[in-house]
Write a protein that holds these residues in place. Structure first.
Motif, mmCIF file in Angstrom:
data_model
loop_
_atom_site.group_PDB
_atom_site.id
_atom_site.type_symbol
_atom_site.label_atom_id
_atom_site.label_comp_id
_atom_site.label_asym_id
_atom_site.label_seq_id
_atom_site.Cartn_x
_atom_site.Cartn_y
_atom_site.Cartn_z
ATOM 1 N N THR A 7 33.785 42.734 36.741
ATOM 2 C CA THR A 7 34.211 43.479 35.565
ATOM 3 C C THR A 7 35.333 44.430 35.973
ATOM 4 O O THR A 7 35.431 44.815 37.136
ATOM 5 N N GLU B 102 38.133 47.684 34.242
ATOM 6 C CA GLU B 102 38.644 48.491 33.141
ATOM 7 C C GLU B 102 40.123 48.792 33.402
ATOM 8 O O GLU B 102 40.536 48.967 34.548
ATOM 9 N N VAL B 103 40.890 48.821 32.323
ATOM 10 C CA VAL B 103 42.303 49.209 32.429
ATOM 11 C C VAL B 103 42.388 50.723 32.305
ATOM 12 O O VAL B 103 42.044 51.287 31.259
ATOM 13 N N THR B 104 42.801 51.405 33.372
ATOM 14 C CA THR B 104 42.880 52.868 33.382
ATOM 15 C C THR B 104 44.266 53.342 32.956
ATOM 16 O O THR B 104 45.222 52.555 32.890
ATOM 17 N N ARG C 110 48.615 48.632 26.921
ATOM 18 C CA ARG C 110 47.198 48.601 27.287
ATOM 19 C C ARG C 110 46.492 47.411 26.641
ATOM 20 O O ARG C 110 45.705 46.711 27.281
ATOM 21 N N GLU D 110 44.589 44.557 28.694
ATOM 22 C CA GLU D 110 43.168 44.287 28.484
ATOM 23 C C GLU D 110 42.939 42.814 28.150
ATOM 24 O O GLU D 110 41.946 42.216 28.593
ATOM 25 N N LYS E 40 40.826 40.349 30.651
ATOM 26 C CA LYS E 40 39.701 39.616 30.078
ATOM 27 C C LYS E 40 39.818 38.129 30.385
ATOM 28 O O LYS E 40 38.852 37.478 30.815
ATOM 29 N N SER F 72 32.117 45.746 39.831
ATOM 30 C CA SER F 72 33.295 46.377 39.224
ATOM 31 C C SER F 72 34.453 46.350 40.205
ATOM 32 O O SER F 72 34.309 46.726 41.379
ATOM 33 N N SER G 144 39.086 46.653 40.538
ATOM 34 C CA SER G 144 40.264 47.266 39.926
ATOM 35 C C SER G 144 41.026 46.249 39.075
ATOM 36 O O SER G 144 40.830 45.030 39.213
ATOM 37 N N TYR G 145 41.891 46.748 38.232
ATOM 38 C CA TYR G 145 42.724 45.881 37.403
ATOM 39 C C TYR G 145 43.583 44.970 38.274
ATOM 40 O O TYR G 145 43.670 43.764 38.024
#
Length: 448
Positions: free
Chosen positions: A129, A131-133, A271, A275, A279, A422, A424-425
């Motif tokens: 997984t 997340e885009v920070t 963003r 995302e 995904k 988890s 990183s992008y």
């Protein structure tokens, strides 16, 4: 018609088919009578040529035509009768072909394997997984700015990040070597496009400067003559240019098809795209892992005919990917380069097909629509794209096939032991290493 089948391997079958002479003669005579109606032979009126004359003139050719059609028709009659599922075209060898006697031929072909499917119950699968920070978005925007850099001539010495225009020629043991010379070559310092030490050696030079640069080629350089060898490059700097990044304004935003006029709106669009990208990347990696595990727990014999067909497709893809076009004949690429990947793809296809059939899966209409809508978001007129897919049965079928594969993945993941990790992008969007590379990395770690 008589049929006998012999299994010569787990998948190969030799089927002997005997066609009664009466069936052949009946078809030959019917064809000769048809030919007689239109045959033009000197001494006879059209349509009045005796059958024995027509047979003498055209009999051999007509018989070969009839036998060709009989082989095709009786082959499919025979495999249906014997409940066989050929996985490719047969190799036909006539065994008995005398006029007035039964015709016999042997068809050699592969069949689809019988699959007793094992699911992934209890199999450990890692699901990544990400997340885009805000930092990821800022980094992406800086990358986009650098991609649209303007270069301004600088009347100073070159610094890291500058672009230099140079002439150079390389010498080994005092002799110029092939491929080591260029004029007007533009190079961004710090891009690491040249061998180690080359770019660093240009820092501090300005237009008009000349320098003899001593460097050593890497041990794993593609040219054996230069690998690991010390060389001298004679350099002349023609021009030094400094980077000038574009401002973050409406003009810059419009270059990416984004109509937002303020920075926050631009960031929101970036963003959203990131995302969507992450995904898709994570789903693709999960799907690949799940399919690999499915092949591991199901030892499937793959028909050579299917593997050969997949190798041909991979050859075509390789040529298209590297822009060979009509200049490269895909069949010249060695089959062994693609064999392992082709076997894996065929095995996955067989297993997925069996799972779809055994579970009676159908593409979920809501998921098909949401998939198309998500694809359409990247276009300026989304509704036109949606209408296009639903108005084109072939394109719609392709999306349905993708959705069906996703449903298979979901079904397999439900039974597996899933561990979420988890990342990183940047790690998420990085392509997964090829299996050969992954194996080499694993061996290196083991050695350490």
């Amino acid at each position: 018609m008589q049929v006998s089948v012999e299994a010569t391997s787990s998948l190969e079958r030799q089927m002997t088919v005997t066609v009664p002479a009466a069936r052949i003669e009946e078809d030959v005579n019917a064809r000769l009578q048809q030919t007689a109606r239109s045959a033009r032979i000197d001494g006879f009126r059209p349509g009045k040529v005796p059958l024995k004359v027509v047979k003498r003139r055209y009999g051999r050719g007509v018989r070969q035509e009839v036998l060709g059609e009989l082989i095709q028709n009786t082959f499919y009659e025979a495999v249906t009768k014997e409940n066989l599922k050929p996985a490719g075209g047969p190799s036909i060898e006539p065994k008995q072909d005398a006029e007035g006697e039964d015709f016999e031929y042997v068809a050699t072909f592969e069949v689809y394997p019988e699959i007793s499917l094992t699911d992934l119950a209890g199999v450990e699968v890692e699901k990544q997984t990400a997340e885009v920070t805000d930092a990821d978005v800022d980094t992406m925007i800086e990358t986009l700015r650098k991609q649209h850099t303007d270069w301004k001539v600088a009347e100073r010495a070159a610094e890291q990040g500058d672009r230099v225009n140079i002439n150079f020629e390389g010498f080994k043991d005092g002799e110029a070597f092939e491929g080591g010379k260029a004029e007007g070559h533009e190079l961004v310092l710090g891009s690491n496009t040249m061998i180690p030490g080359f770019e660093d050696g240009l820092v501090g030079l300005k237009a008009g400067d000349e320098k003899d640069l001593e460097v050593t080629f890497p041990e794993k350089y593609h040219s054996e003559e230069l690998a690991g060898q010390p060389v001298t490059f004679k350099i002349k700097v023609n021009e030094v240019s400094a980077p000038e990044l574009p401002e973050l304004n409406a003009e810059f935003f419009a270059k990416f098809g984004i109509e937002e006029s303020d920075l926050e709106g631009f960031k929101a669009e970036i963003r959203k795209n990131m995302e969507r990208e992450v995904k898709q990347a994570l789903h693709s990696k999960l799907k690949s892992k799940v399919m690999d595990e499915l092949v591991k727990v199901n030892n499937v014999d793959v028909p050579k005919a299917l593997v050969d067909g997949e190798i041909d497709r991979l050859r075509q893809q390789a040529v298209q990917q590297f822009g060979g076009g009509a200049q490269i004949d895909p069949s010249n690429l060695p089959a062994e380069l693609f064999e392992a990947q082709a076997k894996q793809r065929v095995a996955i296809g067989l297993l997925v097909g069996e799972l779809i059939q055994s579970k009676e899966l159908k593409a979920d209409a809501d998921r098909v629509r949401s998939t198309i809508e998500e694809m359409a978001e990247t276009y300026q007129q989304p509704q036109e794209v949606i209408d296009y897919y639903y108005g084109n049965q072939e394109q719609l079928a392709q999306v349905e096939a993708l959705v069906l594969e996703d449903q298979v993945v979901d079904l397999l993941v439900e039974g597996a032991k899933v561990t979420e990790v988890s990342i990183s992008y940047e790690e998420a969007i990085k392509p997964a290493p090829q299996k050969e590379e992954a194996a080499e990395e694993s061996e290196e770690k083991d050695a350490e």
